[in-house]
Design a protein around this motif. Structure first.
Motif, PDB file in Angstrom:
ATOM      1  N   GLU A  22      25.806 -26.630 -41.867  1.00 28.02           N
ATOM      2  CA  GLU A  22      26.660 -26.657 -40.661  1.00 28.02           C
ATOM      3  C   GLU A  22      26.466 -25.372 -39.844  1.00 28.02           C
ATOM      4  O   GLU A  22      26.562 -25.394 -38.620  1.00 28.02           O
ATOM      5  CB  GLU A  22      28.140 -26.825 -41.038  1.00 28.02           C
ATOM      6  CG  GLU A  22      28.452 -27.993 -41.970  1.00 28.02           C
ATOM      7  CD  GLU A  22      28.539 -29.364 -41.285  1.00 28.02           C
ATOM      8  OE1 GLU A  22      28.419 -29.437 -40.051  1.00 28.02           O
ATOM      9  OE2 GLU A  22      28.723 -30.364 -42.014  1.00 28.02           O
ATOM     10  N   HIS A  80      25.325 -35.985 -37.442  1.00 29.77           N
ATOM     11  CA  HIS A  80      26.288 -36.623 -38.331  1.00 29.77           C
ATOM     12  C   HIS A  80      26.246 -38.151 -38.315  1.00 29.77           C
ATOM     13  O   HIS A  80      26.724 -38.781 -39.251  1.00 29.77           O
ATOM     14  CB  HIS A  80      27.706 -36.119 -38.033  1.00 29.77           C
ATOM     15  CG  HIS A  80      27.986 -34.785 -38.669  1.00 29.77           C
ATOM     16  ND1 HIS A  80      27.266 -33.649 -38.347  1.00 29.77           N
ATOM     17  CD2 HIS A  80      28.877 -34.403 -39.628  1.00 29.77           C
ATOM     18  CE1 HIS A  80      27.717 -32.629 -39.073  1.00 29.77           C
ATOM     19  NE2 HIS A  80      28.694 -33.058 -39.866  1.00 29.77           N
ATOM     20  N   HIS A  86      27.083 -33.910 -48.506  1.00 33.32           N
ATOM     21  CA  HIS A  86      27.242 -33.955 -47.048  1.00 33.32           C
ATOM     22  C   HIS A  86      26.259 -32.996 -46.357  1.00 33.32           C
ATOM     23  O   HIS A  86      25.615 -33.365 -45.379  1.00 33.32           O
ATOM     24  CB  HIS A  86      28.694 -33.619 -46.681  1.00 33.32           C
ATOM     25  CG  HIS A  86      28.938 -33.634 -45.212  1.00 33.32           C
ATOM     26  ND1 HIS A  86      28.861 -34.794 -44.461  1.00 33.32           N
ATOM     27  CD2 HIS A  86      29.207 -32.634 -44.327  1.00 33.32           C
ATOM     28  CE1 HIS A  86      29.089 -34.503 -43.182  1.00 33.32           C
ATOM     29  NE2 HIS A  86      29.300 -33.200 -43.077  1.00 33.32           N
ATOM     30  N   VAL A 136      23.489 -33.885 -43.663  1.00 27.02           N
ATOM     31  CA  VAL A 136      23.490 -33.317 -42.306  1.00 27.02           C
ATOM     32  C   VAL A 136      22.106 -32.743 -41.973  1.00 27.02           C
ATOM     33  O   VAL A 136      21.608 -32.884 -40.855  1.00 27.02           O
ATOM     34  CB  VAL A 136      24.594 -32.242 -42.162  1.00 27.02           C
ATOM     35  CG1 VAL A 136      24.437 -31.443 -40.872  1.00 27.02           C
ATOM     36  CG2 VAL A 136      25.976 -32.896 -42.193  1.00 27.02           C
TER      37      VAL A 136
END
Ligand SMILES: NC(=O)c1ccc[n+]([C@@H]2O[C@H](COP(=O)([O-])OP(=O)(O)OC[C@H]3O[C@@H](n4cnc5c(N)ncnc54)[C@H](O)[C@@H]3O)[C@@H](O)[C@H]2O)c1
Ligand SMILES: [Zn+2]
Length: 369
Positions: free
Chosen positions: A190, A254, A271, A275
């Motif tokens: 992220e 996403h 996750h 991503v």
């Protein structure tokens, strides 16, 4: 942003619910004195997990060991964001709540605890104050800021939730010293995303300093925390409830990530890994639509590689495509996606057709690179 001593302050200027993000090593110890000033209530409910409690028992007891606090430990991980734990926490609060009590919540943990605790705060007695004390990199740079709170139901993740802003966020990089590497990398995916969507200089800083970052160099970590929280705070300020498609850019990578996670039933892939692959998918789609250069896409892929994030995977094309289509709202046969223009700049496109999505899937097979 202001910086007093070694504490950085970032203001989230929301009209009805402004608050400050405090970043600094050992800020955790100073939370009691901030709480005195914030005057959130006279009874603090600290929501944490057995793992965080056992790692930081002394510090937690020193801050919240008095009779003015109650510590509630919920299960570790995504399971905490369940109906079961929602009502267990609420029961725990009710048992200590009397007519003199003005409760507030302290969310002490990763994104799961922040999402659950924030949601409890949003719905208990139609809303009580809460603060976020994030302990994972992902929670520090993303989930603790912006007021998205939620729990999961068997039908879907984050399906029951509310926009409800915290009264303050306290980010202490010292928590990261106990974070497992895999969990740190979840946050890094992220972190790279922030560079891609908004800040090319920051993106290149990450590239140039990847070794130091992996060694948890404190000035690099502080730079990451302050840059990412500033970007997120600004986006949230401009589009608190995701009504202007500005907050949508945070979803870069996403759409495919969620489809992949859901087709793999949230096992096999994390996750952050999804991503990483999702950003490559969005990059390839952008190249197909002639929105970005090959050079930009290659730079993105090379940087993900530097951070040992996945850049290829073998996956079930049909299943993943089905979940992508299932998740998305089609308006006149088109869907919305965040596309790459260049490193540091993305755009929201409203006219992606199933045909484009399918062609990009083919570009990914058999590997994403
Ligand atoms: N609200 C939002 O805007 C938003 C944004 C992104 C993600 N999320 C949510 O965040 C959640 C994921 O958050 P996460 O990645 O922090 O997961 P998490 O909360 O499950 O934490 C991951 C693991 O790290 C452990 N841990 C936490 N802090 C630690 C520390 N300092 N040292 C050692 N171990 C530690 C936890 O016990 C857990 O086992 C998901 O539920 C996701 O939906 C919310
Ligand atoms: Zn994410």
């Amino acid at each position: 942003m202001s910086s007093k001593g070694s504490i950085k302050k970032i203001r989230v200027n929301l009209k009805h619910a402004p608050y400050t993000i405090y970043i600094g090593k050992d800020i955790f110890k100073k939370i009691p004195s901030y709480l005195n000033k914030l005057k959130l209530g006279n009874f603090g409910i600290v929501i944490t997990s057995p793992k965080i409690y056992s790692l930081y028992r002394k510090a937690i007891q020193s801050n919240f060991g008095s009779k003015n606090f109650k510590i509630i430990k919920v299960a570790d991980g995504e399971i905490a964001k369940s109906q079961n734990w929602l009502f267990k926490v609420i029961d725990g609060i009710i048992r200590s709540d009397d007519y003199k009590c003005r409760p507030f919540i302290v969310c002490l943990g990763g994104g799961t605890i922040g999402d659950l605790g924030g949601f409890v705060a949003a719905i208990y007695k139609r809303g009580i104050p809460y603060i976020q004390v994030p302990t994972t990199l992902l929670a520090q740079i993303d989930s603790s800021i912006g007021g998205k709170t939620a729990i999961d139901l068997p039908a879907a993740k984050n399906i029951l939730g509310a926009f409800y802003q915290p009264k303050a966020v306290f980010i202490d990089p010292a928590f990261l010293s106990t974070l497992p590497l895999a969990q740190f990398k979840e946050g890094l995916a992220e972190v790279i995303k922030y560079g891609v969507i908004k800040d090319a200089v920051f993106f290149r800083f990450l590239k140039a300093n990847h070794r130091k970052i992996f060694m948890s160099d404190s000035s690099c970590i502080l730079k990451i925390l302050s840059t990412c929280t500033k970007i997120k705070a600004k986006i949230v300020e401009e589009d608190e409830r995701e009504t202007k498609s500005l907050r949508t850019i945070l979803n870069f990578g996403h759409t495919f990530a969620h489809a992949l996670e859901s087709s793999l039933k949230y096992r096999k892939i994390s996750h952050g890994q999804a991503v990483s692959l999702g950003m490559i998918y969005a990059g390839k789609l952008s190249l197909l639509r002639r929105k970005c250069s090959k050079k930009a896409l290659v730079e993105l892929i090379d940087t993900l590689k530097l951070f040992s994030l996945p850049i290829s995977i073998t996956f079930d094309l049909a299943k993943t495509y089905k979940s992508l289509i299932h998740d998305k709202k089609f308006i006149s046969g088109k869907i919305r996606m965040v596309l790459l223009r260049k490193i540091g700049k993305v755009e929201v496109s409203e006219d992606i057709r199933p045909h484009d999505l399918k062609r990009t899937f083919k570009l990914l097979k058999p590997s994403l690179h």
